[in-house]
Write a protein that holds these residues in place. Structure first.
Motif, PDB file in Angstrom:
ATOM      1  N   PHE A 103       8.589  -6.266  -9.228  1.00 13.32           N
ATOM      2  CA  PHE A 103       7.582  -5.593  -8.610  1.00 13.32           C
ATOM      3  C   PHE A 103       5.968  -6.354  -8.130  1.00 13.32           C
ATOM      4  O   PHE A 103       5.527  -5.910  -7.309  1.00 13.32           O
ATOM      5  CB  PHE A 103       6.526  -4.376  -9.799  1.00 13.32           C
ATOM      6  N   GLY A 145       5.387  -7.061  -4.528  1.00 12.63           N
ATOM      7  CA  GLY A 145       3.736  -7.047  -3.995  1.00 12.63           C
ATOM      8  C   GLY A 145       2.811  -7.833  -3.269  1.00 12.63           C
ATOM      9  O   GLY A 145       2.336  -8.316  -2.435  1.00 12.63           O
ATOM     10  N   HIS A 161       6.455  -2.821   0.626  1.00 14.47           N
ATOM     11  CA  HIS A 161       6.600  -1.596   0.707  1.00 14.47           C
ATOM     12  C   HIS A 161       7.460  -0.343  -0.096  1.00 14.47           C
ATOM     13  O   HIS A 161       7.422   0.351  -1.323  1.00 14.47           O
ATOM     14  CB  HIS A 161       5.591  -0.471   1.798  1.00 14.47           C
ATOM     15  N   LEU A 185       7.773  -1.875  -3.447  1.00 15.85           N
ATOM     16  CA  LEU A 185       6.590  -1.622  -4.068  1.00 15.85           C
ATOM     17  C   LEU A 185       6.383   0.686  -4.979  1.00 15.85           C
ATOM     18  O   LEU A 185       6.283   1.119  -5.016  1.00 15.85           O
ATOM     19  CB  LEU A 185       5.244  -1.472  -3.974  1.00 15.85           C
ATOM     20  N   ARG A 186       7.731   0.909  -4.443  1.00 17.42           N
ATOM     21  CA  ARG A 186       7.437   2.759  -4.132  1.00 17.42           C
ATOM     22  C   ARG A 186       7.582   3.045  -5.111  1.00 17.42           C
ATOM     23  O   ARG A 186       7.033   3.444  -6.183  1.00 17.42           O
ATOM     24  CB  ARG A 186       8.702   3.061  -3.163  1.00 17.42           C
ATOM     25  N   ALA A 192       6.838   0.787  -8.962  1.00 13.24           N
ATOM     26  CA  ALA A 192       5.715   0.582  -8.697  1.00 13.24           C
ATOM     27  C   ALA A 192       4.546   1.325  -9.674  1.00 13.24           C
ATOM     28  O   ALA A 192       4.506   2.219  -9.177  1.00 13.24           O
ATOM     29  CB  ALA A 192       5.209  -0.243  -8.231  1.00 13.24           C
ATOM     30  N   GLN A 224       0.842   2.416 -10.100  1.00 14.99           N
ATOM     31  CA  GLN A 224      -0.161   3.253  -9.181  1.00 14.99           C
ATOM     32  C   GLN A 224      -1.515   2.244  -9.270  1.00 14.99           C
ATOM     33  O   GLN A 224      -1.386   1.611  -8.181  1.00 14.99           O
ATOM     34  CB  GLN A 224      -0.459   4.647  -9.518  1.00 14.99           C
ATOM     35  N   ARG A 267       0.135  -1.295  -7.057  1.00 15.69           N
ATOM     36  CA  ARG A 267       0.109  -0.460  -5.494  1.00 15.69           C
ATOM     37  C   ARG A 267      -1.396  -0.874  -5.085  1.00 15.69           C
ATOM     38  O   ARG A 267      -0.926  -1.237  -4.191  1.00 15.69           O
ATOM     39  CB  ARG A 267       0.840   1.247  -5.675  1.00 15.69           C
ATOM     40  N   ASP A 268      -2.199   0.043  -6.104  1.00 16.48           N
ATOM     41  CA  ASP A 268      -3.346   0.421  -5.173  1.00 16.48           C
ATOM     42  C   ASP A 268      -4.073  -1.510  -5.094  1.00 16.48           C
ATOM     43  O   ASP A 268      -4.229  -1.572  -4.080  1.00 16.48           O
ATOM     44  CB  ASP A 268      -4.531   0.512  -6.736  1.00 16.48           C
ATOM     45  N   VAL A 298      -1.572  -3.216  -2.396  1.00 12.93           N
ATOM     46  CA  VAL A 298      -1.291  -1.600  -1.176  1.00 12.93           C
ATOM     47  C   VAL A 298      -2.259  -0.820  -0.305  1.00 12.93           C
ATOM     48  O   VAL A 298      -2.834  -0.817   0.734  1.00 12.93           O
ATOM     49  CB  VAL A 298       0.107  -1.387  -0.754  1.00 12.93           C
ATOM     50  N   ASP A 299      -2.017   0.269  -1.575  1.00 10.54           N
ATOM     51  CA  ASP A 299      -3.125   1.389  -1.428  1.00 10.54           C
ATOM     52  C   ASP A 299      -4.673   1.062  -1.088  1.00 10.54           C
ATOM     53  O   ASP A 299      -4.837   1.915  -0.427  1.00 10.54           O
ATOM     54  CB  ASP A 299      -2.971   2.309  -2.412  1.00 10.54           C
TER      55      ASP A 299
END
Length: 388
Positions: free
Chosen positions: A54, A58, A63, A66-67, A69, A71, A74-75, A78-79
């Motif tokens: 993961f 990152g 992406h 990380l689907r 991973a 949250q 991800r934050d 990416v997010d």
């Protein structure tokens, strides 16, 4: 404000010099890296391989990878990634990068013999000695330090896809994991020492990486213009921000870095047995980092060059506290600078001189075919954990 007991005497002295800066330093001894600490706690139930995959995804902005991973990760990537600070000016890096490349041998020499000694004379040494990281493939760790510097001072190295960016963020993950593993152990005394690898120590280290490295390298013969000095600090400031140093204790310029180093040095207790072990281990590892395998030659280099130069850089008082041997010859920094000039003159008559110098730097850095690994330590004690 909670004051860990080991810091009380130094804090009282530092308050007389600059009460606001002293209080700020002490406040950060009980702070780690809240964002990274929460993130790693969220990933604690994942397997080691999953965490590695993961983090790799990152770093590479993958992406799809990380689907699944958590949250929080991800934050982070990416997010809802942390935006670059308002003060970031990548154009200002240029003069510092050029200065590093021109003085790279002297900067890396100063880093090992001076900057790291400054840093590990503090209580941060306890985090490393208690985990055993310095003894578990310590040469590899020093090579990684060298590589990070080569990468952050490479044009574009601190861009999002640059290796300097990735290495600096990787360090943030590693420090957070060490903090998470070491803090709950019976050996760690938070009432006395604060948190492992605290924000105070990271801010202190950042000041050393920038201001002390520059000053130490000047003592070894490096030269910088005003613009280059500022650029050198700009590179380290952003790299240390990526490493998780809070802006509340991150230097803004050279003057601020020197002030932070001075106040931190007063707040820190005298070097402990762990600091003595750590700094002497670093000194004795340096020849191995440079690829010197003959034991007699290594010992001669350590005793006749590295210890004397280190003592010349950090001063007799700290060197005595760290139990460094007394210098056999006077003026070690003068003789070092003279030797460097002789080597430069020789290089002028050797067409491959500069290429050889750069090759030596690469050999003393953590470059290999495996690329970067984002594995994290999985045990508070190195001898009981897996490779990372």
């Amino acid at each position: 404000m909670i004051i860990p007991s080991a810091y009380i005497p130094g804090y009282e002295k530092a308050r007389l010099v600059d009460e606001e800066a002293a209080s700020n330093y002490i406040a950060h001894t009980t702070i780690g890296d809240p964002v990274m600490d929460d993130l790693l706690e969220e990933m604690a139930t994942l397997s080691r391989d999953q965490v590695h995959q993961f983090i790799q995804a990152g770093m590479d902005e993958d992406h799809d990878g990380l689907r699944d991973a958590p949250q929080g990760l991800r934050d982070f990537f990416v997010d809802a990634p942390q935006a670059d600070p308002d003060w970031l000016d990548r154009e200002a890096f240029g003069p510092g990068i050029r200065a590093f490349q021109r003085n790279s041998v002297l900067v890396l020499s100063a880093f090992v013999t001076g900057t790291l000694i400054d840093g590990f004379s503090t209580l941060i040494s306890k985090s490393f000695v208690q985990t055993g990281r310095i003894f578990d493939n310590g040469v590899w760790r020093l090579k990684q330090n060298n590589r990070q510097q080569l990468e952050i001072f490479w044009p574009g190295g601190l861009e999002r896809q640059g290796e300097g960016w990735k290495l600096s963020v990787r360090i943030r993950f590693v420090h957070g994991q060490v903090r998470r593993l070491l803090a709950p152990t019976a050996e760690w005394e938070d009432d006395a020492w604060g948190v492992p690898i605290s924000a105070a120590h990271m801010g202190y280290a950042a000041a050393c990486f920038a201001a002390r490295s520059l000053n130490h390298s000047e003592s070894l013969g490096a030269q910088y213009s005003t613009e280059e000095r500022a650029g050198f600090h700009d590179v380290w400031r952003y790299a240390c921000w990526l490493m998780g140093v809070p802006e509340t204790i991150l230097f803004t310029d050279e003057s601020h870095a020197l002030d932070l180093y001075r106040i931190g040095s007063i707040c820190e207790p005298p070097p402990t047995e762990d600091a003595i072990i750590m700094t002497n281990a670093l000194i004795n590892s340096a020849p191995l980092v440079a690829g010197m395998v003959d034991r007699e030659q290594r010992q001669k280099l350590v005793n006749n060059v590295i210890y004397p130069v280190s003592r010349g850089l950090i001063g007799n008082e700290l060197a005595d506290q760290l139990k460094f041997p007394a210098n056999r010859l006077p003026f070690p920094l003068f003789w070092f600078r003279l030797d460097q000039r002789i080597q430069k003159m020789k290089a002028r008559f050797q067409k491959a001189g500069s290429a050889k110098s750069f090759t030596t730097l690469l050999e003393a850095s953590a470059y290999d075919d495996a690329g970067l690994s984002y594995r994290l330590p999985d045990h508070a004690h190195a001898e009981e954990g897996g490779d990372w």
